[in-house]
Scaffold this active site. Structure first.
Site, PDB file in Angstrom:
ATOM      1  N   CYS A 131      -7.952   8.278  -4.951  1.00 35.99           N
ATOM      2  CA  CYS A 131      -7.358   7.071  -4.816  1.00 35.99           C
ATOM      3  C   CYS A 131      -7.221   6.114  -5.823  1.00 35.99           C
ATOM      4  O   CYS A 131      -7.763   6.761  -6.883  1.00 35.99           O
ATOM      5  CB  CYS A 131      -8.364   6.591  -4.084  1.00 35.99           C
ATOM      6  N   HIS A 134      -7.884   1.147  -2.555  1.00 37.32           N
ATOM      7  CA  HIS A 134      -8.198   0.737  -2.748  1.00 37.32           C
ATOM      8  C   HIS A 134      -9.260  -0.465  -3.163  1.00 37.32           C
ATOM      9  O   HIS A 134      -9.676  -0.127  -4.245  1.00 37.32           O
ATOM     10  CB  HIS A 134      -9.283   1.028  -1.691  1.00 37.32           C
TER      11      HIS A 134
END
Length: 527
Positions: A444, A425
């Site tokens: 992440c 992301h």
């Protein structure tokens, strides 16, 4: 061809016919005939081991060996050796099916092929493996006795030494074959945070060693040929080192990365996304070349200060390592879609350890960061009335961050199925990309160039134009856009490799995974 049972029936038929005509065969003769016919059913012809061994070695101890007697010794030795064998069921089953014959010794004693086996095992250090993992010294000593016509002095000793040599050769060959083609360790068994599909040897692979014709050709064929592997081998042999490590530490790093390269889990597709966690780097690979690279931030690790520099991993229970809860997992999957201007469903761990604490100390924290609060699936309209000190609010409430400039996922996230709910992301926290140590996220992977990554995946066209348009909007709305063709993604961990120019690259062990792997390798050799 007439089967023994059919032959017996014909004999009985003839007996009855002759009896009816008055021509009787003596009953005892018939019984004897049937006994011979039936006893021959299923009996195998054993090899003349005495002729084969004496002919090759000229050792008189092998001159009068009996194959049936040897079979008894081999069967007994297999039963008592099970604990020392890596694959006792497979090995025992093979010899049961082959009449307990010394298949490997008979096949490879001629032309010195047993010596060829020990020569290759003795060079295991070239692969970063201790030769003693494959019982090199024991096997080499035993092989030497068989080529010395005076070393084995009696028939009894010959039977036992032959059984020992056969079993040891089988076990060592299987283990060496497995190690070079698949890695000597299974990463799934040593790493808790590991979800990459990794092929392991099966019974068919292992049984190949019993059918080897030319030993040298076979052993050459299983040597890893990957250019990266050969580069690290040369570095290991040449004593290459990283300037920030001792020579011993550098050699250990090369050793563990050679093992990683032996694992059968590498990309086979023409195009894929590769993230090397230890390098804090992402590459889009196309036909073996990087067409896009960028910095990434990965999950915070247990060794982020690099204070534990390849010391032994000494947890009491060494069945699995114990990763820090925020470490990015190793995995492979397929990127199937993106969400532009994403909604962030905040994980419970972050809600408990961070969000509720910030909300307790700052009544405007949630509204300033566009975070909505939910209880039992319903939005709490006035979260300022919540007493964050009561009970466990991280479990009682769930939290979602709306799209916008403050969203922790930035303007886009790249989605792929996995067991850890991680994804690639964007991020509003761009400053972290200027740091050398970028293990700073919650697990992440934050990407430095999200729009360029989207273009590399989608290519030019209306879908990418929609992505670019939506990312530029001020009044953002979450939009899901599917990839026309899924793209593989690999989250990996390498701390040494050769770059395209052939220069050796070293990276620090931010997650301590080298420490875990090296310890397991050491324990295999008993050191």
């Amino acid at each position: 061809m007439i089967l023994p049972q059919q032959s017996a029936k014909n004999t009985l038929h003839n007996f009855r016919t002759k009896r009816s005509s008055g021509a009787l065969l003596p009953l005892l003769f018939l019984i004897a005939m049937l006994s011979v016919i039936l006893s021959s059913c299923g009996k195998k012809n054993r090899s003349d081991i005495s002729k084969a061994l004496y002919g090759e070695t000229k050792n008189k101890a092998f001159k009068d060996l009996n194959s049936d007697s040897f079979a008894v010794v081999l069967k007994k030795t297999l039963a008592t050796s099970k604990a020392a064998l890596s694959n006792p069921k497979l090995i025992t089953a093979f010899y049961e099916q082959h009449d307990y014959e010394p298949v490997l010794v008979l096949q490879h004693l001629p032309k010195g092929q047993l010596k060829t086996i020990t020569e290759y095992l003795g060079k295991s250090a070239e692969h970063g493996l201790d030769p003693e993992i494959f019982k090199y010294t024991e096997l080499n000593t035993l092989v030497g006795k068989f080529y010395d016509k005076k070393a084995i002095k009696s028939k009894e000793e010959a039977y036992q030494q032959l059984a020992d040599l056969e079993i040891l050769t089988a076990n060592s060959l299987i283990n060496y074959n497995n190690a070079l083609q698949y890695g000597i360790l299974s990463p799934r068994k040593i790493y808790a945070n590991y979800y990459t599909e990794t092929k392991r040897p099966d019974s068919n692979t292992m049984q190949r060693v019993f059918a080897i014709g030319d030993v040298k050709a076979f052993l050459d064929s299983i040597q890893p040929k990957d250019p990266q592997y050969i580069a690290l081998q040369k570095a290991l042999a040449g004593g290459a080192r990283d300037g920030k490590m001792t020579p011993e530490e550098s050699q250990r790093v090369l050793t563990v990365n050679l093992e990683r390269l032996r694992w059968k889990n590498k990309p086979t597709q023409d195009k894929y996304v590769l993230v090397n966690i230890a390098d804090f780097k992402l590459d889009v690979m196309d036909h073996g070349k990087s067409v896009l690279d960028m910095k990434v931030c990965v999950g915070e690790g247990r060794n982020k200060d690099y204070s534990d520099n390849l010391k032994e991993y000494d947890e009491n229970d060494l069945k699995k390592d114990r990763p820090f809860s925020r470490e990015t997992p190793q995995l492979n999957s397929m990127i199937h879609s993106v969400q532009v201007n994403p909604v962030w469903n905040i994980p419970e761990s972050i809600a408990t350890n961070e969000i509720t604490k910030y909300a307790a100390s700052d009544r405007y924290y949630l509204s300033n960061h566009n975070i909505d609060v939910y209880q039992d699936g319903k939005k709490v309209e006035d979260p300022e009335t919540i007493d964050w000190s009561v009970g466990n609010p991280g479990k009682t409430y769930s939290f979602k961050q709306r799209p916008g400039e403050e969203n922790s996922l930035g303007k886009i996230k790249f989605l792929f199925n996995n067991e850890s709910s991680v994804y690639l992301h964007d991020t509003p926290a761009k400053a972290a990309f200027n740091q050398d140590m970028r293990a700073v996220s919650h697990g992440c992977v934050r990407v430095q160039k999200p729009e360029e990554l989207a273009k590399a995946l989608f290519g030019e066209g209306p879908k990418f134009e929609l992505i670019r348009k939506n990312m530029a909007e001020d009044n953002a709305t979450a939009t899901d856009i599917g990839l026309p063709k899924k793209v593989p993604v690999y989250l990996t961990y390498f701390t040494a490799w050769a770059d395209p120019n052939g220069s050796l690259q070293f990276r620090k062990d931010v997650y301590g995974l080298d420490i875990v792997l090296y310890t397991y390798l050491q324990r295999l050799s008993g050191s």
